[in-house]
Scaffold this motif. Structure first.
Motif, mmCIF file in Angstrom:
data_model
loop_
_atom_site.group_PDB
_atom_site.id
_atom_site.type_symbol
_atom_site.label_atom_id
_atom_site.label_comp_id
_atom_site.label_asym_id
_atom_site.label_seq_id
_atom_site.Cartn_x
_atom_site.Cartn_y
_atom_site.Cartn_z
ATOM 1 N N THR A 16 0.876 -1.117 -0.120
ATOM 2 C CA THR A 16 -0.195 0.010 -0.101
ATOM 3 C C THR A 16 0.814 1.279 0.119
ATOM 4 O O THR A 16 0.644 2.078 -0.775
ATOM 5 C CB THR A 16 -1.005 0.042 1.148
ATOM 6 O OG1 THR A 16 -1.661 -1.210 1.241
ATOM 7 C CG2 THR A 16 -1.768 1.190 1.251
ATOM 8 N N GLU A 38 9.680 3.268 7.036
ATOM 9 C CA GLU A 38 9.484 2.023 7.196
ATOM 10 C C GLU A 38 10.625 1.453 8.406
ATOM 11 O O GLU A 38 11.740 1.670 8.534
ATOM 12 C CB GLU A 38 10.064 1.208 5.891
ATOM 13 C CG GLU A 38 10.071 -0.442 6.074
ATOM 14 C CD GLU A 38 8.817 -1.161 6.758
ATOM 15 O OE1 GLU A 38 7.742 -0.679 6.033
ATOM 16 O OE2 GLU A 38 8.929 -1.956 7.707
ATOM 17 N N ARG A 79 3.452 -13.091 2.244
ATOM 18 C CA ARG A 79 2.104 -13.377 2.703
ATOM 19 C C ARG A 79 1.024 -13.472 1.831
ATOM 20 O O ARG A 79 0.511 -14.372 1.375
ATOM 21 C CB ARG A 79 2.009 -12.055 3.526
ATOM 22 C CG ARG A 79 2.447 -12.239 4.994
ATOM 23 C CD ARG A 79 2.330 -11.274 5.771
ATOM 24 N NE ARG A 79 2.551 -9.879 5.245
ATOM 25 C CZ ARG A 79 2.238 -8.680 5.875
ATOM 26 N NH1 ARG A 79 0.959 -8.600 6.603
ATOM 27 N NH2 ARG A 79 2.558 -7.510 5.345
ATOM 28 N N ALA A 118 -2.004 -13.750 -4.194
ATOM 29 C CA ALA A 118 -2.998 -13.615 -5.488
ATOM 30 C C ALA A 118 -3.236 -12.023 -5.840
ATOM 31 O O ALA A 118 -3.416 -11.424 -4.734
ATOM 32 C CB ALA A 118 -4.345 -14.136 -4.928
ATOM 33 N N GLN A 177 4.396 -11.778 -2.522
ATOM 34 C CA GLN A 177 4.084 -10.513 -2.274
ATOM 35 C C GLN A 177 5.616 -9.729 -2.324
ATOM 36 O O GLN A 177 5.640 -8.530 -2.389
ATOM 37 C CB GLN A 177 3.623 -10.585 -0.727
ATOM 38 C CG GLN A 177 3.393 -9.104 -0.250
ATOM 39 C CD GLN A 177 2.658 -8.871 0.776
ATOM 40 O OE1 GLN A 177 1.707 -9.672 1.536
ATOM 41 N NE2 GLN A 177 2.692 -7.680 1.670
ATOM 42 N N ASP A 195 -4.334 -2.419 5.225
ATOM 43 C CA ASP A 195 -4.560 -3.198 6.445
ATOM 44 C C ASP A 195 -4.846 -2.227 7.707
ATOM 45 O O ASP A 195 -5.273 -2.466 8.765
ATOM 46 C CB ASP A 195 -3.537 -4.034 6.903
ATOM 47 C CG ASP A 195 -3.535 -5.320 6.010
ATOM 48 O OD1 ASP A 195 -4.405 -5.334 4.978
ATOM 49 O OD2 ASP A 195 -2.866 -6.513 6.244
ATOM 50 N N MET A 241 -4.103 -7.348 -0.078
ATOM 51 C CA MET A 241 -2.921 -6.433 -0.648
ATOM 52 C C MET A 241 -3.775 -5.802 -1.859
ATOM 53 O O MET A 241 -3.396 -4.550 -2.069
ATOM 54 C CB MET A 241 -2.009 -7.319 -1.311
ATOM 55 C CG MET A 241 -0.823 -6.678 -1.738
ATOM 56 S SD MET A 241 0.507 -7.723 -2.255
ATOM 57 C CE MET A 241 -0.238 -8.613 -3.831
ATOM 58 N N ASN A 242 -4.657 -6.448 -2.340
ATOM 59 C CA ASN A 242 -5.435 -5.873 -3.752
ATOM 60 C C ASN A 242 -6.140 -4.676 -3.229
ATOM 61 O O ASN A 242 -5.990 -3.500 -3.817
ATOM 62 C CB ASN A 242 -6.112 -6.911 -4.329
ATOM 63 C CG ASN A 242 -5.565 -7.836 -5.041
ATOM 64 O OD1 ASN A 242 -5.170 -7.752 -6.165
ATOM 65 N ND2 ASN A 242 -5.105 -8.734 -4.597
#
Ligand SMILES: Cc1cc2nc3c(=O)[nH]c(=O)nc-3n(C[C@H](O)[C@H](O)[C@H](O)COP(=O)(O)OP(=O)(O)OC[C@H]3O[C@@H](n4cnc5c(N)ncnc54)[C@H](O)[C@@H]3O)c2cc1C
Length: 391
Positions: free
Chosen positions: A14, A33, A43, A46, A99, A275, A288-289
């Protein structure tokens, strides 16, 4: 005060997409970060069509697709198969890709467009007033900017510092994950549940498969206890009648699954995305999408605001929160359907089998999974295409 700048907290998918978008539009952007280097753990695996379309708009899709394995058919709910190849998208498949590969592409792009990436630094304090935001880092550095985005994951510090609740509930206490080799793998991706036991299998394309499994009757395990492959094997055999020759785990983990969402995606000059704003069941591989699509919605609005364009910042909350709520509801429904037992399960499979033979329903299922269904309400008087997807 660094007027016109944005601080993004969290270099997951993100934050990386958002920071890269902002810098690509000429906005001075600092990405903070906690970890010194990118994660080597996969993680999410897809990546759906809508996300690939948005990556393509940024010239990034080909690189991500080249690192993964397109899956065009998925076996869902018993013997029911969903054909993704007829999906109305240039990406008629689910891309199975670790990922960390997606993050590597996004980080490379963020660096190229000039994002200042500050690693090994944790946001610890945050304040805001009418003029801007001030962020204090664990390294003692203080950053100032016009806006700050919390893309710092499910345990978001930003969310806590702006006093946002994260209401919801835990839906599964112990989900097992294992990336393994299979001697005799199923064809494509496979999902099946028997009683309270559930297994999902998808190929990474590099000889390994991602297996996700749980047993609702075996939910007492400590979340941090190491995964014994035997536990996964027992569930897999109960569900598929075979463990497909499972061996050589390269990563295994245990996690829990919550359904939660913040009441407000915007608090003054601070925004929450990914998230940090929402969590939902792993069914359908949406997290994630959803986060990357939050970023795609927010980045151009922030950039436009900072160059003196129309103020659309409130529409981030009004557009993205309902999408997040719908995904929480949809993935929760999928999870409950997967867990049906006895006659209800037989009825479910028969209904799904019949429904997927009806083209309109099959397309609706594809669009829901791939994120192609999202459309935002158009303001009164606008063209009917305003708010629809630009493929
Ligand atoms: C087993 C598993 C399988 C999954 N499979 C899928 C899937 O197939 N498809 C899918 O779409 N989603 C999937 N998901 C969900 C997906 O992994 C998450 O939704 C996604 O990682 C969220 O991205 P994010 O950038 O919002 O948050 P994160 O990836 O959690 O990134 C947040 C970052 O913020 C950093 N951070 C936190 N606090 C601070 C701080 N105070 N200061 C500085 N940095 C901080 C963290 O170190 C982290 O790097 C899966 C999740 C799990 C657990």
């Amino acid at each position: 005060m660094t007027t016109g700048a944005v601080i993004v907290v969290g270099a997951g998918p993100t934050g990386l997409l958002l920071a890269g978008d902002l810098a690509a539009q000429g906005i001075p952007t600092t990405l903070v970060e906690r970890h010194a280097r990118g994660s080597a753990l996969s993680r999410a695996f897809a990546v759906h069509a809508r996300t690939l379309e948005q990556l393509e708009m940024r010239g990034l899709a080909a690189d991500v697709v080249a690192r993964g394995q397109p899956v065009r058919q998925a076996q869902v709910l018993g013997a029911v198969r969903v054909d993704l190849s007829t999906m109305p998208s240039r990406f008629p498949f689910v891309l199975i890709v670790p990922q960390y590969e997606t993050e590597a592409v996004l980080e490379e792009r963020a660096r190229q467009v000039g994002v200042r990436i500050v690693r090994a630094a944790e946001l610890t304090e945050l304040s805001q007033d009418g003029a801007g935001v001030t962020a204090r880092l664990s390294t003692d550095e203080t950053l100032e900017a016009s806006f700050l985005v919390g893309a710092d994951g499910h345990a978001s510090t930003v969310r806590r510092l702006v006093g946002q609740r994260f209401p919801g509930r835990t839906v599964i206490k112990s989900v097992l994950l294992a990336d393994v080799r299979l001697t005799d793998p199923p064809d494509g991706a496979a999902v099946r549940a028997v009683g309270g036991r559930f297994t999902f299998i998808a190929p990474f394309g590099d000889g390994y498969h991602r297996v996700i499994a749980w047993d609702t009757d075996q939910q007492w395990q400590d979340e941090f206890a190491p995964v014994d492959l035997g536990e996964v094997r027992v569930i897999m055999r109960a569900v598929f009648g075979t463990d497909f020759g499972m061996r050589d785990p390269r990563w295994s983990s245990r996690f829990h699954s919550d359904e939660r969402q913040v009441p407000q995606y915007r608090v003054g000059r601070v925004f929450l995305a990914g998230d940090a704003a929402h969590e939902h069941s792993p069914a359908g591989g949406q997290g994630m999408n959803l986060g990357m699509q939050d970023s795609a919605n927010l980045s151009w609005k922030l950039a436009q605001q900072l160059v003196g364009g129309r103020d659309l910042l409130d529409t981030y909350h009004t557009e993205r929160r309902p999408v997040g709520s719908a995904v929480i509801r949809g993935t929760g429904r999928l999870l409950r359907l997967a867990q049906l037992t006895g006659p209800a399960r037989l009825a479910r499979d028969a209904t799904a089998f019949a429904a997927l033979r009806i083209p309109a329903l099959a397309h609706a299922g594809q669009r829901a999974l791939a994120g192609l269904w999202v459309r935002y309400p158009a303001p009164p008087g606008e063209h009917h295409l305003v708010g629809t997807r630009a493929p």
